[in-house]
Design a protein around this motif. Structure first.
Motif, short mmCIF file in Angstrom:
data_model
loop_
_atom_site.label_atom_id
_atom_site.label_comp_id
_atom_site.label_asym_id
_atom_site.label_seq_id
_atom_site.Cartn_x
_atom_site.Cartn_y
_atom_site.Cartn_z
N ASN A 99 0.83 -1.21 0.00
CA ASN A 99 0.00 0.00 0.00
C ASN A 99 0.87 1.25 0.00
OD1 ASN A 99 -2.41 1.48 0.13
ND2 ASN A 99 -2.44 1.45 2.38
N ARG A 100 1.69 1.41 -1.05
CA ARG A 100 2.49 2.63 -1.20
C ARG A 100 1.56 3.79 -1.51
NH1 ARG A 100 8.17 1.44 -2.52
NH2 ARG A 100 8.47 3.66 -2.90
N VAL A 101 1.81 4.92 -0.86
CA VAL A 101 0.93 6.08 -0.95
C VAL A 101 1.68 7.26 -1.54
CG1 VAL A 101 -0.44 7.73 0.39
CG2 VAL A 101 -0.53 5.29 0.95
N SER A 102 1.03 7.95 -2.46
CA SER A 102 1.60 9.11 -3.14
C SER A 102 1.72 10.30 -2.20
CB SER A 102 0.71 9.49 -4.33
OG SER A 102 1.13 10.70 -4.91
N GLU A 162 4.45 3.81 3.04
CA GLU A 162 3.67 2.56 3.01
C GLU A 162 2.72 2.62 4.20
OE1 GLU A 162 2.84 -1.76 2.11
OE2 GLU A 162 3.79 -0.16 0.97
N TRP A 163 1.40 2.69 3.91
CA TRP A 163 0.43 2.76 4.99
C TRP A 163 0.04 1.34 5.38
CZ3 TRP A 163 -3.42 7.44 4.72
CH2 TRP A 163 -2.67 8.62 4.61
N SER A 183 -5.89 0.14 3.03
CA SER A 183 -5.30 -1.15 2.72
C SER A 183 -6.34 -2.12 2.16
CB SER A 183 -4.66 -1.76 3.98
OG SER A 183 -3.60 -0.97 4.45
N ARG A 184 -5.84 -3.08 1.38
CA ARG A 184 -6.66 -4.18 0.85
C ARG A 184 -6.05 -5.50 1.32
NH1 ARG A 184 -10.18 -2.95 -3.45
NH2 ARG A 184 -10.09 -0.77 -4.14
N THR A 185 -6.91 -6.46 1.58
CA THR A 185 -6.43 -7.75 2.07
C THR A 185 -5.57 -8.44 1.02
OG1 THR A 185 -8.46 -8.83 1.34
CG2 THR A 185 -8.37 -8.07 3.63
N GLU A 186 -4.66 -9.27 1.51
CA GLU A 186 -3.60 -9.86 0.69
C GLU A 186 -4.14 -10.68 -0.49
OE1 GLU A 186 0.39 -11.93 2.14
OE2 GLU A 186 -1.38 -13.13 2.58
N LYS A 233 2.58 3.78 9.62
CA LYS A 233 3.21 3.93 8.31
C LYS A 233 4.69 3.58 8.39
CE LYS A 233 0.76 8.35 7.55
NZ LYS A 233 1.01 9.80 7.28
N PHE A 234 5.24 3.10 7.28
CA PHE A 234 6.66 3.23 6.98
C PHE A 234 6.81 4.52 6.18
CE2 PHE A 234 6.87 -1.60 6.93
CZ PHE A 234 7.65 -1.72 8.06
#
Length: 347
Positions: free
Chosen positions: A15-18, A43-44, A64-67, A96-97
């Motif tokens: 889930n990389r975020v802009s 990354e959230w 986030s979305r499940t794997e 977050k990272f």
């Protein structure tokens, strides 16, 4: 019969975020990504919070979305909240990272009172940072270094249009290294400096007031600076009464050992003495075992590797992996190995 999602730890798709700043190169060691900077520097983690990016319209951005099934986390929580959250109303924390290649703008986050009045939100944005990895000369900026009047600060806001670093003259610059822990109260001016990969836990919002006009080479628009508020109202977010080295010193935290047994140490990194908003704990395993017993907790492996075990369940995990523990699954799983595990829980 296949178990329900709420019966086991839930893992997520990436889930990389802009964002408008560059970063992400240090994700290569933690997440296995390409060793390069770009405009997806965050990354959230197990997120149920929408990212506020000016001009973006995706209602699920940041969530986030499940794997395996790709179900939005927000959808799961809304359908059977008692299974995932127990007696909680919501998760109560965003994790977050974050890897910054540049200094971020000087900024502040709202208290809950300010957020309720101006954003109709019960959450502000107190936050905590665990430094994971650094580049050369990594630092953060934390708290006014001296007394700064509102009039002087407003003049610096105007000056920032032509002098990108004018605000650094009155904010404490603090060199950082891996393992450092900081708590950033709402209202305190701060900025993440260039070269910091950190794990951030915060109240579950994306509210940032950043009145500097530039983020690196990107010229911020007024929405990005003030979140739709007037500049005068937005600057009320800053607490000008907090300044000096004592503010920075108070922000740096030291782990407190809660329990230690053979092969396992359980530590508090951020607790109720620091904030009622959330808590952050760490398990250091050297061949030991730890229970996964925090309902609606977000868990992140920051070092090493091990195995999650439960009834008819076994999953290997390693650095950079993360998961959400549904309330229904709490106390039914353990983790073993040689690793460091962070757990973040809402207040």
């Amino acid at each position: 019969m296949k178990p329900e999602l709420w019966e086991q730890p839930i893992f997520f798709a990436r889930n990389r975020v802009s964002r408008v700043y560059r970063g992400g190169l240090l994700f290569s060691n933690f997440l296995g990504d390409a060793k390069e900077d770009g405009f997806y520097p965050e990354e959230w983690i197990a997120s149920n919070v929408r990212a506020l990016n000016s001009g973006h319209t995706d209602p699920l951005e940041g969530i986030s979305r499940t794997e395996e099934s790709g179900i939005p986390f927000s959808k799961l929580l809304s359908e059977t909240p008692e299974k995932y959250l127990g007696n909680r109303q919501d998760i109560g924390v965003l994790v977050k990272f974050l890897d910054s290649a540049i200094r971020l703008p000087m900024q502040v986050h709202p208290t809950r009172e300010f957020a309720q009045k101006n954003f109709h939100s019960s959450y502000g944005k107190a936050e905590a940072w665990l430094i994971l990895e650094t580049r050369k000369d990594a630092c953060i900026y934390f708290g006014f270094s001296r007394s700064v009047s509102r009039q002087e600060f407003e003049a610096a806001v105007l000056q920032s249009a032509t002098d990108k670093n004018c605000m650094t003259q009155f904010v404490n610059r603090i060199p950082v290294q891996p393992g450092d822990i900081f708590f950033v109260p709402a209202g305190v001016i701060h900025a993440i400096g260039a070269g910091c990969l950190l794990l951030e836990a915060q109240e579950p919002t994306d509210f940032t007031i950043q009145p500097e006009e530039w983020c690196g080479d990107y010229h911020l628009n007024t929405q990005e600076m003030y979140l739709g508020l007037s500049p005068n109202t937005a600057l009320d977010c800053f607490d000008f009464s907090r300044y000096g080295q004592s503010v920075a010193a108070a922000g740096k935290k030291v782990p407190v050992t809660l329990q230690e047994t053979a092969g396992t140490r359980h530590e508090r990194l951020i607790g109720a003495d620091d904030t009622p908003c959330f808590r952050m704990e760490r398990y250091i395993l050297t061949g030991g075992t730890a229970p996964l017993d925090h309902p609606a907790g977000i868990y992140i492996i920051t070092h090493g590797s091990g195995t999650i075990t439960g009834s008819n369940y076994k999953r290997p995990v390693g650095r950079g992996n993360y998961f959400f523990l549904p309330a229904h699954a709490a106390e039914h799983f353990t983790i073993q190995g040689n690793l460091e595990l962070i757990c973040c829980v809402g207040g």
